[in-house]
Design a protein around this motif. Structure first.
Motif, PDB file in Angstrom:
ATOM      1  N   SER A   1      19.090   5.321 -30.265  1.00 40.99           N
ATOM      2  CA  SER A   1      19.240   5.385 -31.722  1.00 40.99           C
ATOM      3  C   SER A   1      19.505   4.016 -32.347  1.00 40.99           C
ATOM      4  O   SER A   1      19.076   3.762 -33.472  1.00 40.99           O
ATOM      5  CB  SER A   1      20.369   6.359 -32.089  1.00 40.99           C
ATOM      6  OG  SER A   1      21.592   5.934 -31.508  1.00 40.99           O
ATOM      7  N   HIS A   2      20.217   3.120 -31.634  1.00 43.66           N
ATOM      8  CA  HIS A   2      20.516   1.822 -32.247  1.00 43.66           C
ATOM      9  C   HIS A   2      19.324   0.857 -32.163  1.00 43.66           C
ATOM     10  O   HIS A   2      19.367  -0.223 -32.739  1.00 43.66           O
ATOM     11  CB  HIS A   2      21.746   1.188 -31.604  1.00 43.66           C
ATOM     12  CG  HIS A   2      21.579   0.768 -30.168  1.00 43.66           C
ATOM     13  ND1 HIS A   2      21.433   1.669 -29.141  1.00 43.66           N
ATOM     14  CD2 HIS A   2      21.539  -0.458 -29.595  1.00 43.66           C
ATOM     15  CE1 HIS A   2      21.316   1.027 -28.005  1.00 43.66           C
ATOM     16  NE2 HIS A   2      21.369  -0.269 -28.248  1.00 43.66           N
TER      17      HIS A   2
ATOM     18  N   ASN B   1      23.417  -0.959 -34.844  1.00 42.27           N
ATOM     19  CA  ASN B   1      22.070  -0.518 -35.220  1.00 42.27           C
ATOM     20  C   ASN B   1      21.307  -1.720 -35.756  1.00 42.27           C
ATOM     21  O   ASN B   1      21.750  -2.401 -36.682  1.00 42.27           O
ATOM     22  CB  ASN B   1      22.113   0.589 -36.269  1.00 42.27           C
ATOM     23  CG  ASN B   1      20.727   1.174 -36.510  1.00 42.27           C
ATOM     24  OD1 ASN B   1      19.878   0.528 -37.117  1.00 42.27           O
ATOM     25  ND2 ASN B   1      20.487   2.361 -35.994  1.00 42.27           N
TER      26      ASN B   1
ATOM     27  N   SER C   1      25.892  -2.597 -29.516  1.00 43.12           N
ATOM     28  CA  SER C   1      25.205  -1.358 -29.902  1.00 43.12           C
ATOM     29  C   SER C   1      25.026  -1.241 -31.413  1.00 43.12           C
ATOM     30  O   SER C   1      24.727  -0.154 -31.918  1.00 43.12           O
ATOM     31  CB  SER C   1      25.981  -0.148 -29.374  1.00 43.12           C
ATOM     32  OG  SER C   1      27.296  -0.136 -29.912  1.00 43.12           O
TER      33      SER C   1
END
Length: 346
Positions: free
Chosen positions: A116-117, A325, A323
């Motif tokens: 997701s990141h 984004n 991590s």
């Protein structure tokens, strides 16, 4: 400018050819995918050929830097032949998204493969490969225990010892954007001031040149991307191999948020005439077979966790990565550039 004009001419020819092909394509043809890409590596050409052989879909490629491609897509508007935009930095992908040049994609393959990141929160772009921005050092002049964090590089012990490329470089802009997000604007500004004071020379050259300058004794440490070290060590130029062998690799911020990473990534163009092929193309690029080519040919870290990094990268050990984004890199790019100017980072 000359390079850009040549790119414009190439795109005009390409567009003309494409329109002709549109009228010639039969309804049962697998068709084509038009790729605007900043990447310029032999590995990419190998993958494009593999995709063509596997799917029958013809890959038409336009190479230019990301800013030029984004400008072209803006000029072309709804008539743009672009299906896929590939850049070497998440910040440029976010810029393209903010300018309305990309579209959201619903893909189970991409959602399940890309963390997701490493992708846009609205699924408008996806990371393809990872690059870590690390410190390399001359082991005869620097003890590894002296190294710790990016923040530490602004302290006086590194006065006149740091080599880094210019503030115009997107990798530095993205690193600094991550520092703004993680530490706040004022702390980031002070960090930039300290780093400028500690530079061994006025910034110049690319990441390979920073390594060579360390070896030449112009400075003791340099900030570079990991894949540059891989390419140096596997260069056909013996002098570049020597330079790569003469430095050691250090991953900063391992006791805290982790080392800054960036991605080379791709998004589907807003007016893509071949959207289905575009999605299929990006899905192929995150497949195991494609990720192994990226990893072993260009020494980039795979985004597909089923694929191991190249043996060379594994020899450096595992590391903790930030991590954050990566869409934040684009969001804070302008602020990063402004502070670079304020602090005299040339």
């Amino acid at each position: 400018m000359r390079k850009f004009l040549l790119a414009l001419a190439a795109i005009a020819v390409f567009t003309s050819c494409k329109n002709e092909k549109k009228t010639e394509a039969s309804s049962d043809s697998p068709g084509e995918v038009n790729v605007y890409t900043h990447r310029h590596y032999a590995a990419d050409q190998e993958l494009f050929s593999q995709f063509e052989e596997t799917t029958g879909i013809k890959v038409n490629v336009i190479n230019a830097n990301a800013d030029e491609l984004i400008q072209k897509m803006n000029i072309e508007g709804e008539q743009s032949p672009a299906d896929v935009l590939i850049t070497v930095d998440a910040g440029r992908l976010t810029r393209a998204k903010d300018q309305g040049l990309l579209q959201a994609v619903e893909s189970e393959v991409l959602n399940n493969t890309v963390a997701s990141h490493l992708k846009d929160p609205d699924n408008q772009w996806f990371g393809l490969t990872k690059r870590a921005r690390i410190i390399v050092y001359a082991p005869e002049r620097v003890d590894s225990t002296e190294l710790s964090t990016y923040e530490d590089l602004a302290t006086s012990k590194w006065n006149d010892r740091i080599l880094v490329r210019s503030s115009e470089n997107i990798y530095n802009q993205s690193l600094f954007a991550s520092i703004i997000v993680n530490n706040g604007e004022e702390a980031a500004r002070e960090w930039a001031k300290g780093l400028v004071e500690n530079m061994a020379r006025t910034p110049k050259g690319n990441d390979r040149d920073q390594v060579k300058a360390v070896v030449a004794g112009e400075g003791d440490i340099a900030i570079v991307n990991t894949y540059y070290i891989g390419n140096l060590l596997n260069s056909e130029d013996p002098e570049e191999v020597k330079a790569g062998e003469a430095v050691k690799v250090f991953f900063p911020n391992q006791e805290g948020r982790g080392t800054h990473i960036n991605v080379s990534g791709a998004g589907v163009a807003r007016y893509a005439p071949n959207k289905e092929n575009a999605v299929r193309f990006i899905e192929f690029l995150v497949s195991k077979e494609a990720q192994e080519v990226f990893a072993n040919s260009n020494y980039e870290y795979p985004v597909n966790t089923e694929v191991q990094p190249a043996q060379l990268l594994q020899s450096w050990g595992e590391f903790k990565e930030d991590s954050l984004n990566l869409s934040k890199l684009g969001e804070f790019n302008k602020k990063a550039v402004l502070i670079f100017d304020e602090t005299g980072w040339k």
